[in-house]
Write an enzyme that holds these catalytic residues in place. Structure first.
Site, PDB file in Angstrom:
ATOM      1  N   SER A 219       0.827  -1.199   0.000  1.00 50.96           N
ATOM      2  CA  SER A 219       0.000   0.000   0.000  1.00 50.96           C
ATOM      3  C   SER A 219       0.869   1.261   0.000  1.00 50.96           C
ATOM      4  CB  SER A 219      -0.965  -0.042   1.184  1.00 50.96           C
ATOM      5  OG  SER A 219      -1.940   0.975   1.097  1.00 50.96           O
TER       6      SER A 219
ATOM      7  N   HIS B 190      -7.801  -5.289  -0.310  1.00 55.28           N
ATOM      8  CA  HIS B 190      -6.613  -4.547   0.123  1.00 55.28           C
ATOM      9  C   HIS B 190      -5.929  -5.284   1.271  1.00 55.28           C
ATOM     10  CE1 HIS B 190      -4.175  -0.970  -0.220  1.00 55.28           C
ATOM     11  NE2 HIS B 190      -4.222  -0.779   1.081  1.00 55.28           N
TER      12      HIS B 190
ATOM     13  N   ASP C  37      -9.669  -4.536  -4.835  1.00 51.77           N
ATOM     14  CA  ASP C  37      -9.136  -3.572  -3.870  1.00 51.77           C
ATOM     15  C   ASP C  37     -10.045  -2.337  -3.838  1.00 51.77           C
ATOM     16  OD1 ASP C  37      -7.618  -1.744  -2.378  1.00 51.77           O
ATOM     17  OD2 ASP C  37      -5.734  -2.578  -3.114  1.00 51.77           O
TER      18      ASP C  37
END
Length: 257
Positions: A128, A232, A199
């Site tokens: 991320s 995610h 995501d």
């Protein structure tokens, strides 16, 4: 993606206060030490949780260094303070990049690798926001300098970005094309990007756009893997992909999938 200006310093005289990084966690290699990777956590996380994930991988020849980002107010969270490598605002391609904090974090990461033995290959990876930092470090390596003009000291051998994006994407191509040496380094750096198609935090399109931007800027040694149904977070299948790729690109011994 857009970022607001940070109050934290990368060493400039006009900075208002200094970055205070958190604790760094290290996972020692269980076999012959062939490579060292810095692994960067996501927004609000820390180096401890990253080290626990990496300790479970069957990569006995890698030393993992897992730093913790500074704690700061984050605009995308309404000003809530948490660990963040740089300031991040709304998900947009039109806002300013937080060059000051990007450079400060990239320099901190490089310093963690600077003392590694000469025969040990070094690389950077992350998840991320950590992936964004890893990709920004890749661009610093290619250009031979940070965004502030200071020289970049490392010879990176591998970069991994999971569920991330590329800061500074808009101006990257012009910067790389303006230098033969930058183009050469960009073309030779192995990069692995992975992104889940489900995501909902950093949408898949940002992973795709990052790859397209890197390709157009001359990063030819780039692998992009997408994962149907993945949100995610990471899953064993993705981490196996990372392990296989690192073993191949770094010439590691003894990996067992």
């Amino acid at each position: 993606m857009s970022y607001s200006r940070s109050n934290m310093s990368s060493g400039s005289r006009t900075a208002r206060r200094t970055l205070e990084f958190g604790r760094t966690h290290v996972v020692r290699p269980k076999g012959k030490h062939q490579a060292t990777m810095v692994w960067l956590h996501g927004l609000g996380d820390n180096g401890s949780s990253a080290s626990q994930l990496l300790e479970s991988l069957s990569l006995p020849n890698i030393k993992w260094i897992c730093p913790t980002a500074p704690t700061r107010p984050v605009a995308i969270l309404g000003g809530y303070s948490c660990t963040a490598w740089f300031e991040v605002g709304e998900l947009s391609e039109d806002g300013p990049d937080d060059w000051e904090s990007l450079d400060a974090s990239a320099a901190h990461i490089a310093n963690l690798l600077a003392a590694e033995p000469a025969d040990v290959k070094v690389g950077i990876g992350g998840f991320s926001m950590g992936a964004a930092m890893a990709l920004y470090s890749a661009t610093c390596y290619a250009m031979g300098r940070y965004g502030n003009g200071n020289p970049y000291p490392l010879n990176l051998r591998a970069v991994v970005g999971l569920s991330g994006w590329l800061p500074g994407a808009r101006s990257l191509r012009n910067k790389i094309e303006g230098s033969h040496e930058a183009a050469r380094r960009a073309a030779s750096l192995p990069i692995l990007q992975c992104h889940g198609k489900a995501d909902d935090v950093v949408p898949y399109i940002y992973g795709e756009k990052s790859v397209q931007c890197l390709n157009s800027a001359g990063f030819r040694f780039l692998t992009f893997k997408d994962f149907d149904g993945l949100g995610h977070y990471t899953v064993p299948k993705e981490m196996n992909e990372v392990s296989n790729w690192l073993t191949s690109r770094l010439g590691l011994e003894g990996y067992r999938s």
